[in-house]
Design an enzyme around this catalytic site. Sequence first.
Site, short mmCIF file in Angstrom:
data_model
loop_
_atom_site.label_atom_id
_atom_site.label_comp_id
_atom_site.label_asym_id
_atom_site.label_seq_id
_atom_site.Cartn_x
_atom_site.Cartn_y
_atom_site.Cartn_z
N LYS A 52 0.74 -1.22 0.25
CA LYS A 52 0.14 0.08 0.00
C LYS A 52 0.99 1.15 0.11
O LYS A 52 0.67 2.34 -0.72
CB LYS A 52 -1.08 -0.10 1.24
CG LYS A 52 -2.08 -1.05 1.16
CD LYS A 52 -2.96 -1.15 2.56
CE LYS A 52 -3.83 -2.31 2.43
NZ LYS A 52 -4.44 -2.56 3.74
N GLN A 96 -4.66 -1.87 9.92
CA GLN A 96 -4.40 -3.11 9.09
C GLN A 96 -5.04 -4.42 10.03
O GLN A 96 -4.55 -4.60 11.26
CB GLN A 96 -3.11 -3.50 8.83
CG GLN A 96 -2.64 -4.77 8.07
CD GLN A 96 -3.48 -4.87 6.72
OE1 GLN A 96 -3.41 -3.81 6.10
NE2 GLN A 96 -4.19 -6.29 6.18
N ASP A 119 -11.22 2.37 4.20
CA ASP A 119 -11.56 0.91 4.16
C ASP A 119 -13.03 0.56 3.92
O ASP A 119 -13.33 -0.59 3.46
CB ASP A 119 -11.05 0.17 5.28
CG ASP A 119 -9.61 -0.74 5.01
OD1 ASP A 119 -9.26 -0.82 4.08
OD2 ASP A 119 -8.88 -0.75 5.94
#
Length: 295
Positions: A52, A96, A119
């Site tokens: 990312k 994460q 997200d």
Amino acid sequence: MQILDGKKTSDDIKNEIAAEVLQMKANGEKVPHLAAVIVGNDGASLTYVGSKVRSCQQIGFESTLVSMPDTITEQELLDKIHELNTDDNLDGFIVQLPLPKHIDEEKILLAINPEKDVDGFHPTNFGRMALEMETFLPATPFGIMELLERYKVETSGKHTVVIGRSHIVGRPMSILLSRKGYPGDSTVTLTHSRTKNLAEYTKNADIIVTALGVPEFLKGDMVKDGVVIIDVGITRVEDASNPKGYVIKGDVDFAEVSPKSSFITPVPGGVGPMTIAMLLKNTLLARKIRARKNQ
């Protein structure tokens, strides 16, 4: 049979975003800034977060990696999230998953400001998605919708069977494919591990989205000719003949199902690369929304 190439499509999207970022710089505008929070040293998570960050650098985004030890307390992580929520330099951030067992993932995700939740996991954004309002879509379902649109796969009036009911893939897909407009207007059946006679549903499906996590579960005799296959599964299967000691398998038996398909995503190289591309797209949207509010 046509391959839905997620690798090529994600590269196209990154190039489009990079061109937009160049224009933003030329106009003297602030470029998008994404932060990623990682707790501990999980190998797969480190690889994914590293990917990312590199993608941000490729397209001209600013990026920040926040690494925290797996010994931190839940409150310390909540304090860090509050800090990121109130940081005006940041447009969006992700935490994460998975998190260490002593930390409540739900509490952490709820603590994220919905306006920075790129997200798309926060209940506020999930609700906005269900109501067809502007919001951040969960990155994997967003990537699937983008693939369907760019390859001009017909969805209107089609019968779509979604296998798996997770909040990250299955449930959002069932909402997105049934919404008004394209890609959407599909009649959706949401199936899962408790569904009886699953093959009866898949045999009648025009489109199958499978996110079960069972390698090569979907066989050739479970689908009809001309079916569109979206394989979200990604499982490491031990293979002594492979130098890595494993191979990556999807939920679909590709050798059996692909000859009957009109479109199919490969594993790897299908849905996976799209997830990061759509996270970047969400971050760009977050920057635009913040810029509009500041006008």
